[in-house]
Every structure is written in C-alpha cells, then in structure tokens.
Enzyme design. Sequence first.
Site, PDB file in Angstrom:
ATOM      1  N   GLY A  31       0.809  -1.222   0.000  1.00 11.35           N
ATOM      2  CA  GLY A  31       0.000   0.000   0.000  1.00 11.35           C
ATOM      3  C   GLY A  31       0.834   1.259   0.000  1.00 11.35           C
ATOM      4  O   GLY A  31       2.068   1.237   0.114  1.00 11.35           O
ATOM      5  N   ALA A  87      -3.146  -0.274   6.883  1.00 11.19           N
ATOM      6  CA  ALA A  87      -4.476  -0.846   7.156  1.00 11.19           C
ATOM      7  C   ALA A  87      -5.529   0.102   6.594  1.00 11.19           C
ATOM      8  O   ALA A  87      -5.254   1.282   6.352  1.00 11.19           O
ATOM      9  CB  ALA A  87      -4.691  -1.040   8.651  1.00 11.19           C
ATOM     10  N   ASP A  88      -6.723  -0.439   6.400  1.00 16.09           N
ATOM     11  CA  ASP A  88      -7.841   0.387   5.936  1.00 16.09           C
ATOM     12  C   ASP A  88      -8.672   0.897   7.104  1.00 16.09           C
ATOM     13  O   ASP A  88      -9.257   1.976   7.014  1.00 16.09           O
ATOM     14  CB  ASP A  88      -8.691  -0.420   4.953  1.00 16.09           C
ATOM     15  CG  ASP A  88      -7.859  -0.846   3.770  1.00 16.09           C
ATOM     16  OD1 ASP A  88      -7.330   0.029   3.077  1.00 16.09           O
ATOM     17  OD2 ASP A  88      -7.665  -2.065   3.567  1.00 16.09           O
ATOM     18  N   GLU A 107      -0.386 -10.639   3.180  1.00 16.38           N
ATOM     19  CA  GLU A 107      -0.187  -9.775   4.357  1.00 16.38           C
ATOM     20  C   GLU A 107      -0.467 -10.543   5.639  1.00 16.38           C
ATOM     21  O   GLU A 107       0.226 -10.374   6.646  1.00 16.38           O
ATOM     22  CB  GLU A 107      -1.118  -8.560   4.275  1.00 16.38           C
ATOM     23  CG  GLU A 107      -0.696  -7.571   3.195  1.00 16.38           C
ATOM     24  CD  GLU A 107      -1.632  -6.396   3.059  1.00 16.38           C
ATOM     25  OE1 GLU A 107      -1.197  -5.360   2.552  1.00 16.38           O
ATOM     26  OE2 GLU A 107      -2.809  -6.510   3.431  1.00 16.38           O
TER      27      GLU A 107
HETATM   28  O1  LIG Z   1      -4.205  -4.783   0.423  1.00 14.12           O
HETATM   29  C1  LIG Z   1      -3.763  -3.719   0.832  1.00 14.12           C
HETATM   30  C2  LIG Z   1      -3.358  -3.452   2.204  1.00 14.12           C
HETATM   31  O2  LIG Z   1      -4.113  -4.088   3.198  1.00 14.12           O
HETATM   32  C3  LIG Z   1      -3.008  -2.014   2.545  1.00 14.12           C
HETATM   33  O3  LIG Z   1      -2.093  -2.079   3.579  1.00 14.12           O
HETATM   34  C4  LIG Z   1      -4.201  -1.168   2.954  1.00 14.12           C
HETATM   35  O4  LIG Z   1      -5.169  -1.184   1.932  1.00 14.12           O
HETATM   36  C5  LIG Z   1      -3.791   0.290   3.265  1.00 14.12           C
HETATM   37  O5  LIG Z   1      -3.295   0.899   2.118  1.00 14.12           O
HETATM   38  P1  LIG Z   1      -2.832   2.413   2.064  1.00 14.12           P
HETATM   39  O6  LIG Z   1      -1.638   2.534   2.955  1.00 14.12           O
HETATM   40  O7  LIG Z   1      -2.523   2.637   0.620  1.00 14.12           O
HETATM   41  O8  LIG Z   1      -3.992   3.254   2.533  1.00 14.12           O
END
Ligand SMILES: O=C[C@H](O)[C@H](O)[C@H](O)COP(=O)(O)O
Length: 227
Positions: A31, A87-88, A107
């Site tokens: 991410g 994480a989301d 992950e």
């Molecule tokens: O599959 C993706 C992952 O779980 C990411 O770590 C999550 O979506 C967070 O992504 P970002 O840092 O781009 O917001």
Amino acid sequence: MLTEQDQLKKLVGQEAAHYIKDGMKIGLGSGSTVYWMIKMLGERVKEGLHIEGIPSSNQTAEWAKEFGVPLTDFSKVEGLDVTIDGADEVDGNLNLVKGGGGALFREKVIAKAAKELIIIVDESKVVEKLGDFPLPVEVLPFGWEMTAAKIKELGCELTVRSKDNEVYVTDNGNYILDCQFGKIENPEMLDQELIQIVGVVETGLFTNMTDKVIVGSKDKVSLLERK
Ligand SMILES: O=C[C@H](O)[C@H](O)[C@H](O)COP(=O)(O)O
C-alpha cells in the site's frame, strides 16, 4: 504535490523505518503508506543497514528492488522479526480491516510469521468500530458465485471487485469480494465464520495480531500499543 493525507502517510512510513534494527528479517506490507517505509529503508540500507524483507505483493517487491531493499523468501528464513504494514481501518482493540489493495492473504501470512506486527496509518483510518470500509474477502475463482451466496447468508451486501472493467485478480490468482456488513460487533467471530466457508481463501479481518499502531495526525505522530 502530496495531499494532506499522503503527507501523513509519508510521515508514519518514514517513522516506522526507524524501528528496524541491523540484522532483522522484515515482513514488508503493501500500500501507499508502506511505500514510504520501503523508500526510507532503502536509504538506511545505503547507509549500511543489513536487513532482508519478504514482500506481501508484487508491487511491494518492485518497490523494494527499486529502492535497494534486499529480499528473501520463506524457503530461506524460518520467521520474521517484525512486519510493518498499512491498514484500511483500525479499532480501539487494534483489530484491523485490510485488503483495500487486494494483498490481504500474503499480508496475513507475513503478519502471522512475525514476532511483532506494527501498523502504520493516517488518522482517518482510526475508528471506534470496524465496518464502514467494506471488508475484503479473497475467494477462489471456481464457484465464487456459490461462495458469495454463502457469505451473503452471514448478513452482508457484496460486490466482486473489478478493475478497468475486468474482474480484479489478486497476486494469488483469486478474486476479492468487498462485503458491506455495516458495523462489525464481533470481528473475531465474523472472521471465524467467514473462513469456514468453502472457497474463502482469507479475510481482511486481522484480529488480536497487532502490537503497535503508529498514527499520523496533523500535529503529531502517536503510538497505540496492545493492552
Ligand atoms: O491490500 C492492501 C493493504 O491491506 C493495505 O495495507 C491497505 O489497503 C492500506 O493501504 P494504504 O496505505 O494505501 O492506505
């Protein structure tokens, strides 16, 4: 020009890279927040830090190569010292929703393999209860319609993830179902119910796994720790 949110992602990503010590084996999450961590790790490697990472996605592997972070795999190492990932959503018990980028299966493998799991987020990801972000569930393509019907019986609306008008395919060759359960009262139980459905490969619920969360907000970086 970075948005305000991207600046916070950069801040926590760079901060997390300082948790890494010489000789560590590291799980590299996926991410846009992790991107900054890998970039900073690359700089530390150039300065003499010796580390090896296992990437959780093809994109992460590409970034690691671009920034000079050495990679390894599970045929060569028995475990990881630490995994750092984004994480989301993060709740008050440090349970997570992950998989917005589709990398949740690998992950979870690197999270489980590590002695410590550190999560890096901007403040918008911290919630009281999980569930506003649709829960990503990775499923096998064969009979995915049947798997989806069983998941719906647990009480959600779902969509099969698509990209550029095609069904989105994960690095593992599977599909992602984005499941809107509303507020998730018991993440651990929902995770258990989902994983028992035939065809479900893994869920984006990460419960009782996180040790630390580094949160970036406008005026500070704060640390949440497992109680
Ligand atoms: O599959 C993706 C992952 O779980 C990411 O770590 C999550 O979506 C967070 O992504 P970002 O840092 O781009 O917001």
